[in-house]
Motif scaffolding. Structure first.
Motif, PDB file in Angstrom:
ATOM      1  N   PRO A  41       0.826  -1.216   0.000  1.00 10.72           N
ATOM      2  CA  PRO A  41       0.000   0.000   0.000  1.00 10.72           C
ATOM      3  C   PRO A  41       0.856   1.260   0.000  1.00 10.72           C
ATOM      4  N   GLY A  42       0.540   2.163  -0.917  1.00 11.70           N
ATOM      5  CA  GLY A  42       1.258   3.427  -0.983  1.00 11.70           C
ATOM      6  C   GLY A  42       2.628   3.362  -1.616  1.00 11.70           C
ATOM      7  N   LYS A  43       3.006   2.208  -2.137  1.00  6.41           N
ATOM      8  CA  LYS A  43       4.325   2.050  -2.745  1.00  6.41           C
ATOM      9  C   LYS A  43       4.195   1.593  -4.190  1.00  6.41           C
ATOM     10  N   GLN A  44       5.281   1.775  -4.930  1.00  4.56           N
ATOM     11  CA  GLN A  44       5.296   1.319  -6.309  1.00  4.56           C
ATOM     12  C   GLN A  44       5.507  -0.195  -6.375  1.00  4.56           C
ATOM     13  N   ARG A  45       5.055  -0.780  -7.462  1.00  3.36           N
ATOM     14  CA  ARG A  45       5.290  -2.197  -7.679  1.00  3.36           C
ATOM     15  C   ARG A  45       6.786  -2.423  -7.866  1.00  3.36           C
ATOM     16  N   GLU A  46       7.300  -3.496  -7.253  1.00  2.00           N
ATOM     17  CA  GLU A  46       8.724  -3.776  -7.341  1.00  2.00           C
ATOM     18  C   GLU A  46       8.978  -5.229  -7.719  1.00  2.00           C
ATOM     19  N   LEU A  47      10.116  -5.444  -8.349  1.00  3.17           N
ATOM     20  CA  LEU A  47      10.523  -6.794  -8.718  1.00  3.17           C
ATOM     21  C   LEU A  47      10.942  -7.553  -7.463  1.00  3.17           C
ATOM     22  N   VAL A  48      10.481  -8.788  -7.354  1.00  2.00           N
ATOM     23  CA  VAL A  48      10.878  -9.661  -6.257  1.00  2.00           C
ATOM     24  C   VAL A  48      11.893 -10.694  -6.745  1.00  2.00           C
ATOM     25  N   ALA A  49      11.528 -11.410  -7.815  1.00  2.00           N
ATOM     26  CA  ALA A  49      12.415 -12.439  -8.362  1.00  2.00           C
ATOM     27  C   ALA A  49      11.981 -12.770  -9.780  1.00  2.00           C
ATOM     28  N   THR A  50      12.944 -13.120 -10.613  1.00  2.00           N
ATOM     29  CA  THR A  50      12.642 -13.569 -11.970  1.00  2.00           C
ATOM     30  C   THR A  50      13.418 -14.842 -12.279  1.00  2.00           C
ATOM     31  N   ILE A  51      12.897 -15.583 -13.246  1.00  2.00           N
ATOM     32  CA  ILE A  51      13.572 -16.777 -13.723  1.00  2.00           C
ATOM     33  C   ILE A  51      13.421 -16.817 -15.239  1.00  2.00           C
ATOM     34  N   THR A  52      14.534 -17.055 -15.926  1.00  2.00           N
ATOM     35  CA  THR A  52      14.500 -17.064 -17.383  1.00  2.00           C
ATOM     36  C   THR A  52      14.133 -18.453 -17.908  1.00  2.00           C
ATOM     37  N   SER A  53      13.917 -18.511 -19.203  1.00  2.00           N
ATOM     38  CA  SER A  53      13.612 -19.792 -19.829  1.00  2.00           C
ATOM     39  C   SER A  53      14.768 -20.772 -19.669  1.00  2.00           C
ATOM     40  N   GLY A  54      15.985 -20.243 -19.493  1.00  2.00           N
ATOM     41  CA  GLY A  54      17.152 -21.092 -19.287  1.00  2.00           C
ATOM     42  C   GLY A  54      17.402 -21.449 -17.840  1.00  2.00           C
ATOM     43  N   GLY A  55      16.600 -20.885 -16.935  1.00  2.36           N
ATOM     44  CA  GLY A  55      16.724 -21.224 -15.521  1.00  2.36           C
ATOM     45  C   GLY A  55      17.524 -20.243 -14.688  1.00  2.36           C
ATOM     46  N   SER A  56      18.034 -19.180 -15.284  1.00  2.00           N
ATOM     47  CA  SER A  56      18.764 -18.174 -14.507  1.00  2.00           C
ATOM     48  C   SER A  56      17.796 -17.386 -13.640  1.00  2.00           C
ATOM     49  N   THR A  57      18.241 -17.097 -12.418  1.00  2.00           N
ATOM     50  CA  THR A  57      17.377 -16.398 -11.471  1.00  2.00           C
ATOM     51  C   THR A  57      17.989 -15.068 -11.039  1.00  2.00           C
ATOM     52  N   ASN A  58      17.097 -14.184 -10.592  1.00  2.00           N
ATOM     53  CA  ASN A  58      17.510 -12.876 -10.102  1.00  2.00           C
ATOM     54  C   ASN A  58      16.576 -12.512  -8.962  1.00  2.00           C
ATOM     55  N   TYR A  59      17.144 -11.943  -7.891  1.00  2.00           N
ATOM     56  CA  TYR A  59      16.347 -11.614  -6.716  1.00  2.00           C
ATOM     57  C   TYR A  59      16.588 -10.175  -6.273  1.00  2.00           C
ATOM     58  N   ALA A  60      15.555  -9.580  -5.702  1.00  2.00           N
ATOM     59  CA  ALA A  60      15.732  -8.310  -5.016  1.00  2.00           C
ATOM     60  C   ALA A  60      16.582  -8.558  -3.766  1.00  2.00           C
ATOM     61  N   ASP A  61      17.400  -7.572  -3.413  1.00  2.00           N
ATOM     62  CA  ASP A  61      18.267  -7.728  -2.236  1.00  2.00           C
ATOM     63  C   ASP A  61      17.461  -8.032  -0.974  1.00  2.00           C
ATOM     64  N   SER A  62      16.270  -7.474  -0.885  1.00  2.00           N
ATOM     65  CA  SER A  62      15.460  -7.602   0.320  1.00  2.00           C
ATOM     66  C   SER A  62      14.950  -9.025   0.560  1.00  2.00           C
ATOM     67  N   VAL A  63      14.998  -9.872  -0.459  1.00  2.00           N
ATOM     68  CA  VAL A  63      14.476 -11.236  -0.300  1.00  2.00           C
ATOM     69  C   VAL A  63      15.527 -12.308  -0.484  1.00  2.00           C
ATOM     70  N   LYS A  64      16.742 -11.917  -0.840  1.00  2.00           N
ATOM     71  CA  LYS A  64      17.797 -12.901  -1.047  1.00  2.00           C
ATOM     72  C   LYS A  64      18.028 -13.724   0.208  1.00  2.00           C
ATOM     73  N   GLY A  65      18.125 -15.035   0.031  1.00  2.00           N
ATOM     74  CA  GLY A  65      18.333 -15.929   1.159  1.00  2.00           C
ATOM     75  C   GLY A  65      17.057 -16.357   1.848  1.00  2.00           C
ATOM     76  N   ARG A  66      15.934 -15.699   1.519  1.00  2.00           N
ATOM     77  CA  ARG A  66      14.646 -16.051   2.132  1.00  2.00           C
ATOM     78  C   ARG A  66      13.648 -16.597   1.114  1.00  2.00           C
ATOM     79  N   PHE A  67      13.676 -16.057  -0.094  1.00  2.00           N
ATOM     80  CA  PHE A  67      12.739 -16.458  -1.142  1.00  2.00           C
ATOM     81  C   PHE A  67      13.474 -17.259  -2.215  1.00  2.00           C
ATOM     82  N   THR A  68      12.760 -18.201  -2.816  1.00  2.00           N
ATOM     83  CA  THR A  68      13.310 -18.993  -3.905  1.00  2.00           C
ATOM     84  C   THR A  68      12.290 -19.097  -5.029  1.00  2.00           C
TER      85      THR A  68
END
Length: 120
Positions: A41-68
């Motif tokens: 609420p009151g904030k912009q939409r932000e990226l949490v994590a992505t995964i490519t068709s090849g399986g590469s992943t990317n995470y927001a710093d705020s969720v690294k180590g907690r989200f998969t």
């Protein structure tokens, strides 16, 4: 085009876990990436994590180590396993996808969103 349907949101206590699912249908074979995004609420939409068709992943710093983020190609589904949840993780979580890698922070295709609420 691709259709995305999220599920798995809910209410959980701090420190708990949830798993979100995003089922994709339609023209999915050329998707370059799928990902999870959130908007509090009151904030912009932000990226949490992505995964490519090849399986590469990317995470927001705020969720690294907690989200998969993971994917099951046979089920055309992407998952977000969220552990050690914090009240600041409370948001509407959206699944996003696109055919172009350059749109990772703002894809053209979105699901309807699922609410995640973390109580303290």
């Amino acid at each position: 085009q691709v259709q995305l349907v999220e599920s798995g949101g809910g209410l959980v206590q701090a420190g708990g876990s949830l798993r979100l699912s995003c089922a994709a249908s339609g023209s999915i074979f050329r998707l370059i990436f799928m990902g999870w995004y959130r908007q509090a609420p009151g904030k912009q939409r932000e990226l949490v994590a992505t995964i490519t068709s090849g399986g590469s992943t990317n995470y927001a710093d705020s969720v690294k180590g907690r989200f998969t983020i993971s994917r099951d190609n046979a089920k055309n589904t992407v998952y977000l396993q969220m552990n050690s949840l914090k009240p600041e993780d409370t948001a509407v979580y959206y699944c996003g996808a696109d055919y172009y890698s350059g749109t990772a922070y703002s894809p053209n295709y979105w699901g309807q969103g699922t609410q995640v609420t973390v109580s303290s």
